[in-house]
Design a protein around this motif. Structure first.
Motif, PDB file in Angstrom:
ATOM      1  N   SER A 133       0.948  -1.334   0.073  1.00 55.84           N
ATOM      2  CA  SER A 133      -0.110  -0.059  -0.063  1.00 55.84           C
ATOM      3  C   SER A 133       0.700   1.218   0.221  1.00 55.84           C
ATOM      4  O   SER A 133       0.287   2.392   0.159  1.00 55.84           O
ATOM      5  CB  SER A 133      -0.799  -0.129   1.205  1.00 55.84           C
ATOM      6  OG  SER A 133      -0.042  -0.175   2.485  1.00 55.84           O
ATOM      7  N   LEU A 164      -1.212   6.988  -5.281  1.00 58.91           N
ATOM      8  CA  LEU A 164      -1.962   6.731  -4.095  1.00 58.91           C
ATOM      9  C   LEU A 164      -1.938   7.711  -3.214  1.00 58.91           C
ATOM     10  O   LEU A 164      -2.840   7.839  -2.411  1.00 58.91           O
ATOM     11  CB  LEU A 164      -1.209   5.341  -3.502  1.00 58.91           C
ATOM     12  CG  LEU A 164      -1.836   4.127  -3.928  1.00 58.91           C
ATOM     13  CD1 LEU A 164      -1.002   2.736  -3.086  1.00 58.91           C
ATOM     14  CD2 LEU A 164      -3.294   3.911  -3.383  1.00 58.91           C
ATOM     15  N   TYR A 167      -4.980   9.804  -2.980  1.00 62.55           N
ATOM     16  CA  TYR A 167      -5.968   9.147  -2.536  1.00 62.55           C
ATOM     17  C   TYR A 167      -5.783   9.213  -0.921  1.00 62.55           C
ATOM     18  O   TYR A 167      -6.711   9.441  -0.022  1.00 62.55           O
ATOM     19  CB  TYR A 167      -5.919   7.631  -3.060  1.00 62.55           C
ATOM     20  CG  TYR A 167      -6.620   6.546  -2.180  1.00 62.55           C
ATOM     21  CD1 TYR A 167      -8.118   6.342  -2.197  1.00 62.55           C
ATOM     22  CD2 TYR A 167      -6.009   5.824  -1.144  1.00 62.55           C
ATOM     23  CE1 TYR A 167      -9.022   5.640  -1.473  1.00 62.55           C
ATOM     24  CE2 TYR A 167      -6.877   4.891  -0.367  1.00 62.55           C
ATOM     25  CZ  TYR A 167      -8.273   4.970  -0.335  1.00 62.55           C
ATOM     26  OH  TYR A 167      -8.903   4.175   0.424  1.00 62.55           O
ATOM     27  N   TYR A 168      -4.716   8.917  -0.496  1.00 62.65           N
ATOM     28  CA  TYR A 168      -4.346   8.903   1.215  1.00 62.65           C
ATOM     29  C   TYR A 168      -4.627  10.301   1.844  1.00 62.65           C
ATOM     30  O   TYR A 168      -4.836  10.312   3.082  1.00 62.65           O
ATOM     31  CB  TYR A 168      -2.921   8.398   1.360  1.00 62.65           C
ATOM     32  CG  TYR A 168      -2.701   6.998   1.188  1.00 62.65           C
ATOM     33  CD1 TYR A 168      -3.668   5.971   1.159  1.00 62.65           C
ATOM     34  CD2 TYR A 168      -1.617   6.392   0.780  1.00 62.65           C
ATOM     35  CE1 TYR A 168      -3.639   4.730   1.123  1.00 62.65           C
ATOM     36  CE2 TYR A 168      -1.204   4.960   0.546  1.00 62.65           C
ATOM     37  CZ  TYR A 168      -2.257   4.330   0.734  1.00 62.65           C
ATOM     38  OH  TYR A 168      -1.999   2.887   0.471  1.00 62.65           O
ATOM     39  N   ILE A 169      -4.548  11.265   1.020  1.00 61.23           N
ATOM     40  CA  ILE A 169      -4.645  12.607   1.627  1.00 61.23           C
ATOM     41  C   ILE A 169      -6.081  13.000   1.190  1.00 61.23           C
ATOM     42  O   ILE A 169      -6.731  13.667   2.270  1.00 61.23           O
ATOM     43  CB  ILE A 169      -3.537  13.605   0.835  1.00 61.23           C
ATOM     44  CG1 ILE A 169      -2.247  13.252   1.431  1.00 61.23           C
ATOM     45  CG2 ILE A 169      -3.934  15.126   1.177  1.00 61.23           C
ATOM     46  CD1 ILE A 169      -1.149  13.906   0.936  1.00 61.23           C
ATOM     47  N   VAL A 171      -8.882  11.244   0.276  1.00 63.63           N
ATOM     48  CA  VAL A 171     -10.303  10.533   0.613  1.00 63.63           C
ATOM     49  C   VAL A 171     -10.332  10.915   2.250  1.00 63.63           C
ATOM     50  O   VAL A 171     -11.598  11.020   2.682  1.00 63.63           O
ATOM     51  CB  VAL A 171      -9.953   9.058   0.267  1.00 63.63           C
ATOM     52  CG1 VAL A 171     -10.864   8.127   0.882  1.00 63.63           C
ATOM     53  CG2 VAL A 171     -10.059   9.105  -1.221  1.00 63.63           C
ATOM     54  N   PRO A 172      -9.465  10.829   2.938  1.00 61.57           N
ATOM     55  CA  PRO A 172      -9.771  11.118   4.555  1.00 61.57           C
ATOM     56  C   PRO A 172     -10.315  12.402   4.724  1.00 61.57           C
ATOM     57  O   PRO A 172     -11.059  12.628   5.286  1.00 61.57           O
ATOM     58  CB  PRO A 172      -8.368  10.953   5.221  1.00 61.57           C
ATOM     59  CG  PRO A 172      -7.710  10.336   4.365  1.00 61.57           C
ATOM     60  CD  PRO A 172      -7.875  10.334   2.848  1.00 61.57           C
ATOM     61  N   ALA A 175     -13.986  12.405   3.750  1.00 61.11           N
ATOM     62  CA  ALA A 175     -14.745  11.701   4.707  1.00 61.11           C
ATOM     63  C   ALA A 175     -15.016  12.373   5.825  1.00 61.11           C
ATOM     64  O   ALA A 175     -15.982  12.300   6.325  1.00 61.11           O
ATOM     65  CB  ALA A 175     -14.077  10.129   4.804  1.00 61.11           C
ATOM     66  N   LEU A 176     -13.750  13.167   6.490  1.00 55.71           N
ATOM     67  CA  LEU A 176     -13.994  13.795   7.644  1.00 55.71           C
ATOM     68  C   LEU A 176     -15.002  14.918   7.530  1.00 55.71           C
ATOM     69  O   LEU A 176     -15.710  15.241   8.056  1.00 55.71           O
ATOM     70  CB  LEU A 176     -12.517  14.637   7.788  1.00 55.71           C
ATOM     71  CG  LEU A 176     -12.573  15.106   9.222  1.00 55.71           C
ATOM     72  CD1 LEU A 176     -12.957  14.169  10.575  1.00 55.71           C
ATOM     73  CD2 LEU A 176     -11.390  15.748   9.511  1.00 55.71           C
ATOM     74  N   ILE A 178     -17.656  15.099   5.441  1.00 49.87           N
ATOM     75  CA  ILE A 178     -18.770  14.513   5.550  1.00 49.87           C
ATOM     76  C   ILE A 178     -19.354  13.959   6.889  1.00 49.87           C
ATOM     77  O   ILE A 178     -20.512  14.487   7.412  1.00 49.87           O
ATOM     78  CB  ILE A 178     -18.961  13.200   4.492  1.00 49.87           C
ATOM     79  CG1 ILE A 178     -18.815  13.452   3.051  1.00 49.87           C
ATOM     80  CG2 ILE A 178     -20.322  12.435   4.601  1.00 49.87           C
ATOM     81  CD1 ILE A 178     -18.708  12.597   2.187  1.00 49.87           C
ATOM     82  N   ILE A 179     -18.447  13.290   7.591  1.00 48.99           N
ATOM     83  CA  ILE A 179     -18.760  13.076   9.118  1.00 48.99           C
ATOM     84  C   ILE A 179     -18.942  14.556   9.901  1.00 48.99           C
ATOM     85  O   ILE A 179     -19.882  14.427  10.560  1.00 48.99           O
ATOM     86  CB  ILE A 179     -17.600  12.418   9.576  1.00 48.99           C
ATOM     87  CG1 ILE A 179     -17.259  11.084   8.951  1.00 48.99           C
ATOM     88  CG2 ILE A 179     -17.630  12.334  11.290  1.00 48.99           C
ATOM     89  CD1 ILE A 179     -16.058  10.341   9.303  1.00 48.99           C
ATOM     90  N   ILE A 182     -22.562  15.400   9.213  1.00 47.40           N
ATOM     91  CA  ILE A 182     -23.666  14.808   9.852  1.00 47.40           C
ATOM     92  C   ILE A 182     -23.661  15.072  11.180  1.00 47.40           C
ATOM     93  O   ILE A 182     -24.616  15.130  11.654  1.00 47.40           O
ATOM     94  CB  ILE A 182     -23.094  13.289   9.545  1.00 47.40           C
ATOM     95  CG1 ILE A 182     -23.277  12.927   8.119  1.00 47.40           C
ATOM     96  CG2 ILE A 182     -24.126  12.153  10.469  1.00 47.40           C
ATOM     97  CD1 ILE A 182     -22.843  11.297   7.780  1.00 47.40           C
ATOM     98  N   ILE A 183     -22.497  15.023  12.020  1.00 49.00           N
ATOM     99  CA  ILE A 183     -22.540  15.374  13.472  1.00 49.00           C
ATOM    100  C   ILE A 183     -23.115  16.728  13.684  1.00 49.00           C
ATOM    101  O   ILE A 183     -23.985  16.664  14.509  1.00 49.00           O
ATOM    102  CB  ILE A 183     -21.062  15.201  13.884  1.00 49.00           C
ATOM    103  CG1 ILE A 183     -20.727  13.741  13.883  1.00 49.00           C
ATOM    104  CG2 ILE A 183     -21.016  15.825  15.469  1.00 49.00           C
ATOM    105  CD1 ILE A 183     -19.285  13.373  14.293  1.00 49.00           C
ATOM    106  N   LYS A 186     -26.719  16.883  13.323  1.00 46.82           N
ATOM    107  CA  LYS A 186     -27.230  15.778  14.400  1.00 46.82           C
ATOM    108  C   LYS A 186     -27.687  16.695  15.710  1.00 46.82           C
ATOM    109  O   LYS A 186     -28.526  16.670  16.205  1.00 46.82           O
ATOM    110  CB  LYS A 186     -26.580  14.698  14.664  1.00 46.82           C
ATOM    111  CG  LYS A 186     -27.034  13.398  13.855  1.00 46.82           C
ATOM    112  CD  LYS A 186     -26.388  12.120  14.453  1.00 46.82           C
ATOM    113  CE  LYS A 186     -26.830  11.080  13.406  1.00 46.82           C
ATOM    114  NZ  LYS A 186     -26.443   9.651  14.097  1.00 46.82           N
ATOM    115  N   TYR A 187     -26.399  17.314  16.093  1.00 48.88           N
ATOM    116  CA  TYR A 187     -26.670  18.172  16.993  1.00 48.88           C
ATOM    117  C   TYR A 187     -27.553  19.427  17.129  1.00 48.88           C
ATOM    118  O   TYR A 187     -27.910  19.974  18.104  1.00 48.88           O
ATOM    119  CB  TYR A 187     -25.130  18.552  17.711  1.00 48.88           C
ATOM    120  CG  TYR A 187     -24.464  17.335  18.305  1.00 48.88           C
ATOM    121  CD1 TYR A 187     -24.622  17.164  19.735  1.00 48.88           C
ATOM    122  CD2 TYR A 187     -23.837  16.388  17.694  1.00 48.88           C
ATOM    123  CE1 TYR A 187     -24.128  16.207  20.391  1.00 48.88           C
ATOM    124  CE2 TYR A 187     -23.196  15.303  18.242  1.00 48.88           C
ATOM    125  CZ  TYR A 187     -23.368  15.259  19.669  1.00 48.88           C
ATOM    126  OH  TYR A 187     -22.767  14.111  20.193  1.00 48.88           O
TER     127      TYR A 187
END
Lengths: 189, 101
Positions: A133, A164, A167-169, A171-172, A175-176, A178-179, A182-183, A186-187
């Motif tokens: 990887s 790669l 991708y490693y930089i 994608v996270p 994702a963060l 989006i997370i 969402i959080i 919710k709050y």
């Protein structure tokens, strides 16, 4: 029965060593290019790379040698060997012995012992295993040779990487984000 | 693309742990598993590259566990004790599978 048992014991004893010579699962070998950049500054000298089993440059441990190319390219050797580079007078160079270096270690050892040589590069990195990887594609090590100083590390090191790394930089980060959205939603509810 | 297969396996395993823990909102849990692992897995791969020793691997796994605990807490609206337990089980399972494959 006794013979089979002895054979099994022998096989089980030698298996770890056989395995040690293979690439570890989940890893692949990396191409390392070592190069002397100022070879043109020494027109009276040739450079030879010598491989020793183990970490000491003891003539009893020699396992190969080759001439450094005119463009400065240093060839690697067996992965568990240590790589040293010496400068020798052009007039002392015997290409025939170097070409046959893998066939006759004793002759090579005697020849190298007889040479008036100067150690310029010591313990060069010439083999590396990286995880499958890994983002590393190739390593280019450039050395500037100086007869007054034995170098162990390159003056310039370039690591070329594959896609790669993006991708490693990226994608996270996506994702963060989006997370986090969402959080926060919710709050707020 | 050698990193994709372990990532998919990890997503599936951690999803399974979430499903066993919550037993509801299955699609939402799948989305969370994808999001959490696409955040932690590439970072873990990146840091593992610098040092491939077992100790470094375990340190990275600990940080992944730590991060995932907070993400699980935030995404699934649960207390920290339950989040720690779920994250611990999920990461132990995926680490053990990593060693097997």
């Amino acid at each position: 029965m006794k013979n089979i048992l002895i054979l099994l014991i022998l096989v089980s004893l030698t298996l770890p060593f056989v395995n040690a010579d293979l690439i570890n699962p989940g890893f692949h070998s990396l191409n390392i290019n070592n190069k002397i950049t100022n070879i043109a500054d020494f027109p009276d000298y040739s450079f030879i790379s010598v491989c020793y089993l183990g970490i000491e440059n003891n003539s009893n441990n020699i396992c190969g040698a080759s001439k450094v190319e005119d463009d400065g390219t240093i060839y690697g050797c067996y992965k568990f060997a240590s790589l040293y580079v010496y400068a020798v007078k052009k007039s002392d160079l015997d290409n025939e012995i170097l070409k046959d270096s893998l066939k006759n270690f004793d002759r090579l050892s005697l020849y190298l012992d007889s040479l008036n040589k100067t150690l310029v590069l010591e313990n060069l990195e010439h083999y590396k295993q990286v995880p499958v990887s890994s983002t590393q594609k190739e390593i280019n090590n450039d050395y500037t040779v100086d007869f007054a100083k034995v170098k162990t590390t390159p003056d310039k090191r370039e690591i070329s990487r594959n896609n790669l790394i993006y991708y490693y930089i990226c994608v996270p980060i996506i994702a963060l984000v989006i997370i986090a959205i969402i959080i926060i939603r919710k709050y707020r509810r | 693309m050698n990193f994709v297969f372990p990532l998919i396996i990890t997503i599936c395993l951690e999803y399974l742990v979430y499903v066993i823990a919550f037993r509801k909102r299955y699609l939402e849990l799948l989305n969370y598993s994808i999001l959490i692992n696409t955040f932690t897995n590439p970072l873990a791969n990146l840091f593992y590259e610098f040092n491939t020793s077992l100790l470094n691997f375990l340190i990275i796994e600990f940080f992944v566990f730590f991060l995932e605990t907070f993400l699980i807490m935030g995404l699934m609206n649960i207390n920290y004790k339950k989040a720690i337990l779920i994250s611990l089980i999920a990461n132990i399972t995926s680490t053990l599978i990593f060693f097997i494959i």
